[in-house]
Design a protein around this motif. Sequence first.
Motif, PDB file in Angstrom:
ATOM      1  N   GLY A 303      -3.763  -0.063  -1.055  1.00 33.31           N
ATOM      2  CA  GLY A 303      -2.881  -0.420   0.060  1.00 33.31           C
ATOM      3  C   GLY A 303      -1.697  -1.221  -0.418  1.00 33.31           C
ATOM      4  N   GLY A 304      -0.805  -1.575   0.509  1.00 30.57           N
ATOM      5  CA  GLY A 304       0.354  -2.397   0.183  1.00 30.57           C
ATOM      6  C   GLY A 304       1.445  -1.641  -0.549  1.00 30.57           C
ATOM      7  N   ASP A 305       2.101  -2.317  -1.495  1.00 28.22           N
ATOM      8  CA  ASP A 305       3.286  -1.754  -2.154  1.00 28.22           C
ATOM      9  C   ASP A 305       2.983  -0.546  -3.034  1.00 28.22           C
ATOM     10  N   ILE A 307       1.357   2.066  -2.112  1.00 26.12           N
ATOM     11  CA  ILE A 307       1.270   3.285  -1.289  1.00 26.12           C
ATOM     12  C   ILE A 307       2.478   4.220  -1.476  1.00 26.12           C
ATOM     13  N   LYS A 331      -5.530   2.015   2.989  1.00 30.84           N
ATOM     14  CA  LYS A 331      -4.842   1.479   4.178  1.00 30.84           C
ATOM     15  C   LYS A 331      -3.335   1.521   3.976  1.00 30.84           C
ATOM     16  N   ASP A 332      -2.593   1.204   5.051  1.00 29.69           N
ATOM     17  CA  ASP A 332      -1.114   1.183   5.026  1.00 29.69           C
ATOM     18  C   ASP A 332      -0.520   2.566   4.758  1.00 29.69           C
ATOM     19  N   ALA A 333      -1.273   3.620   5.090  1.00 32.42           N
ATOM     20  CA  ALA A 333      -0.837   4.986   4.768  1.00 32.42           C
ATOM     21  C   ALA A 333      -0.627   5.818   6.024  1.00 32.42           C
ATOM     22  N   GLN A 334      -0.143   5.184   7.091  1.00 28.28           N
ATOM     23  CA  GLN A 334       0.061   5.918   8.355  1.00 28.28           C
ATOM     24  C   GLN A 334       1.064   7.061   8.222  1.00 28.28           C
ATOM     25  N   GLU A 335       1.906   7.000   7.163  1.00 29.62           N
ATOM     26  CA  GLU A 335       2.865   8.077   6.879  1.00 29.62           C
ATOM     27  C   GLU A 335       2.159   9.429   6.731  1.00 29.62           C
ATOM     28  N   ASP A 363      -4.506   3.885   9.865  1.00 34.95           N
ATOM     29  CA  ASP A 363      -3.555   3.952   8.750  1.00 34.95           C
ATOM     30  C   ASP A 363      -4.212   4.337   7.431  1.00 34.95           C
TER      31      ASP A 363
END
Length: 425
Positions: A303-305, A307, A331-335, A363
Amino acid sequence: MKLTKVKGLQGELSIPGDKSISHRAVMFGALSKGTTHIRNFLSGADCLATIDCFRKMGVEIKQDGTDVTVCGNGLHGLKKPNTILDVGNSGTTTRLISGILAGQDFETVLSGDASLNKRPMGRIMKPLQMMGADIESANGDGCAPLKINGKMLKAIHYDSPVASAQVKSCVLLAGLYADGQTSVTEPALSRNHTELMLRAFGVDVKSSGKTATVTPPQEMHACDITVPGDISSATFFIVAGLITPNSCIRLKNVGINPTRDGILRVCKDMGADITMENVEDHGGEPTADLIVRTSKLKGTVVGGDVIPTLIDEIPAIALLAAFAEGETIIKDAQELRVKESDRIALTVDNLVKMGVDAQGTEDGMIICGGNPLHGASIHCKYDHRIAMTFSIAGINAGGETVIEDSECVDVSYPTFYEQLEQLRL
């Protein structure tokens, strides 16, 4: 495509050319004065759509296998096409070419296949409209077909809400036609192929932290480009080598640009046995041979930067997690919800079908590794990365796995199944 369990994978492969770099080499060559020679071009459907669009705008492009010659028309030399520009399934073609078309002195319409025409284009329409561009969604839904009436553009500083190389590149390419310096700041640094290659074509592009700034040139100048092997394509064989027993694979001349190498960082965190040899630099684009061996893996958090440096690799990372000890959280991958398919939902659904303990989150996903996989019928919704991920799953699963729409791999990796067969013990 029907697949069964293999005893192991051994051998070496040359990975096809990087898709992102192949697209850009054709586009920038078309906008330059002189002749650009491109070696190791990716002849997948997406990159061929880019060639087709520029041919329709009067650019002479010759192709001989993986060698492409672009006879550039210059920055202001494109001609009005007498038909719709068909971008096929290529989001990269659509978003990058929109920035170029916004600054022309003619009108165009961009349209693609049913999948492409559902993908969100508001993310490029907003900054282009801030620059004074006349761009609209023909159906009013923020998707293609896009109508673009080119005009003089004004320079802006754009704070992008998403770390997206396609959004950043679209704005920077529009900036080539603006009345001053145009810059883009991202929440995290996305892949920087546009900045590196524009410099190679003689454009003044500065990068500082998460901000890239372009000064519009009088002209761009042709140069020769050797395209590195695509790390996103190599990922499927990296994962295959790590999870398949009795495996040792050499992947030659793979691009390891630090804005794209997140997959290697995640593999290292999971305990993967990957070594690099023959590290070289090609105009700011580093390459290496990767030697991948069967490994005992452990779960991790992704997750985070990191991704933006591995967004296309997440379905394959999810498969890696299924073979790791313990839990992996992505995580942080809602794209991923707005790619060629909803890749979160599709990856989780297909993993569960094969016996993996996996669940989707808003996400990302949570995967508990260790369950043996069994064959299943896999529906990819014509998403090439899903097809290749579950082909690798299929050679590590009991029984037979059927990839229902396997021809979609031609979008990015036409020789995938042929190369997979070469390695099989």
